[in-house]
Design a protein around this motif. Structure first.
Motif: not given
Length: 383
Positions: A229-249
């Motif tokens: 469905g997309g090439n996000q996250e090294n092509g392994m995980r498609p979809g819009t990234v949860n930026v607030p959660a990742v920033v927190g992580f």
């Protein structure tokens, strides 16, 4: 009259979001809200925050940022890593070795691979939950493509000798995947020194938000995508990234790195004193007491009691039972039964896990609650 305060001692289940972590996250809900994959200034700012978080998470485990793929948590990471490996490396051998005390997220994914043609061999553990290395060596075969072994157990806190397991696996030409979810932030985790090729972990165990996790895969490891469905996250995980959660992580990872020694030493001191108190009670045992364990974790078994009744009387403390509840049916924990603990005792086993906010007063109050509950149950059983 004020009710006695409830005490949270279930930090292996989840932790509160650190206040500073929350502060870092908030602007990415309202001000810096753009999609990090949008090709304009707003998107570039979000993308920069995403990559900064990737570096922070990578630093926590001594990895390169390019080796980190963000997910929604460790369970999704386990699925992406295992299915991705299996799809890409089937021709290298369809035999995988794991252990009976792994987390269900790993065990159920392995069950799915077994239905898809893989053969899964399971190493036994001793009464302390330590992997039998001799049996492990005997299970290794030329077609063993992967070894899946968690670093620290979520129920008992027992830490496996992952470096030795990795050494033996690599000598056989097998890759090593490890669930490091409970270990990060509590003990030093150097992914390179430990010889781990793939690892999974999560944000909400280290005072970051829920809904963010990651898997590490060595640059030498080939994984196929199985989500599209997309090439996000090294092509392994498609979809819009949860930026607030990742920033927190990311920021939670940075704090965990900086505070690791102080946090670990403080919790270990409190836990050891608490376990001495617990062992003053009759027919109480600390599981794997003399083994290398996470500094915050106690697995407590109480003999000669109804485990369910006792749990309900320890109502001022938040702890976990050493059992899983499914459809209102109480089942003995697979971890404990693999250690040879009989079912009745497994049902009277409880996980107590300390956190950064845990105080000596908290543990003194918890001890009194546990002692009172045990005495009450035993008096009732004599009537």
């Amino acid at each position: 009259m004020l009710k006695p305060a409830k005490i949270y001692l279930d930090h292996n289940a989840t932790t509160p979001v650190h206040e500073q972590v929350l502060e870092k996250m908030l602007p990415y809900f309202t001000q810096n809200f753009a999609n990090p994959h949008s090709d304009h200034a707003f998107g570039w700012d979000a993308s920069e925050a995403l990559e900064q978080a990737r570096k922070q998470v990578a630093n926590l485990i001594n990895a390169r940022a390019s080796e980190i793929t963000f997910t929604s948590g460790a369970t999704e990471a386990a699925n992406l890593a295992l299915f991705g490996f299996a799809k890409e490396n089937r021709n290298k051998g369809q035999h995988i070795i794991s252990c009976r005390t792994e987390h269900k997220a790993v065990l159920e994914t392995l069950n799915a691979l077994e239905k898809d043609g893989y053969e899964i061999g399971y190493v036994e553990v001793n009464c302390d939950g330590i992997v039998d290395l001799e049996q492990f060596q005997n299970l290794l075969r030329p077609d063993t493509s992967m070894v899946v072994m968690m670093l620290a157990n979520n129920e008992t806190g027992v830490i496996q000798d992952i470096s030795e397991i990795s050494k033996l696996a690599h000598q056989n030409g097998s890759l090593v995947m490890s669930d490091i979810t409970q270990a990060v932030g509590k003990i030093e985790v150097d992914i390179k020194a430990m010889g781990i090729d793939i690892a999974i972990f999560s944000s909400h165990k280290i005072y970051g938000p829920k809904g963010a996790g990651a898997f590490y895969s060595s640059s030498k490891t080939d994984l196929a995508r199985y989500m599209y469905g997309g090439n996000q996250e090294n092509g392994m995980r498609p979809g819009t990234v949860n930026v607030p959660a990742v920033v927190g992580f990311g920021f939670a990872s940075e704090l965990a790195s900086k505070q690791l020694q102080e946090t670990s030493e403080g919790m270990l001191l409190l836990r050891n004193d608490f376990e001495e108190q617990l062992q003053s009670l009759e027919d109480v045992q600390i599981n794997a007491k003399d083994q290398d364990r996470l500094p915050n974790t106690t697995s407590l078994s109480v003999h000669n009691v109804d485990g369910d009744a006792l749990y309900r009387r320890m109502n001022r403390i938040a702890i976990s039972r050493g059992s899983a509840c499914t459809s209102n049916v109480i089942e003995a924990s697979h971890v404990l039964t693999a250690m040879g603990i009989e079912e009745s005792l497994a049902l009277a086993t409880y996980r107590i896990s300390l956190g950064k906010s845990t105080t000596r007063q908290d543990l003194n109050l918890a001890f009194e609650n546990i002692k009172t509950a045990i005495n009450s149950i035993r008096k009732t059983s004599l009537v």
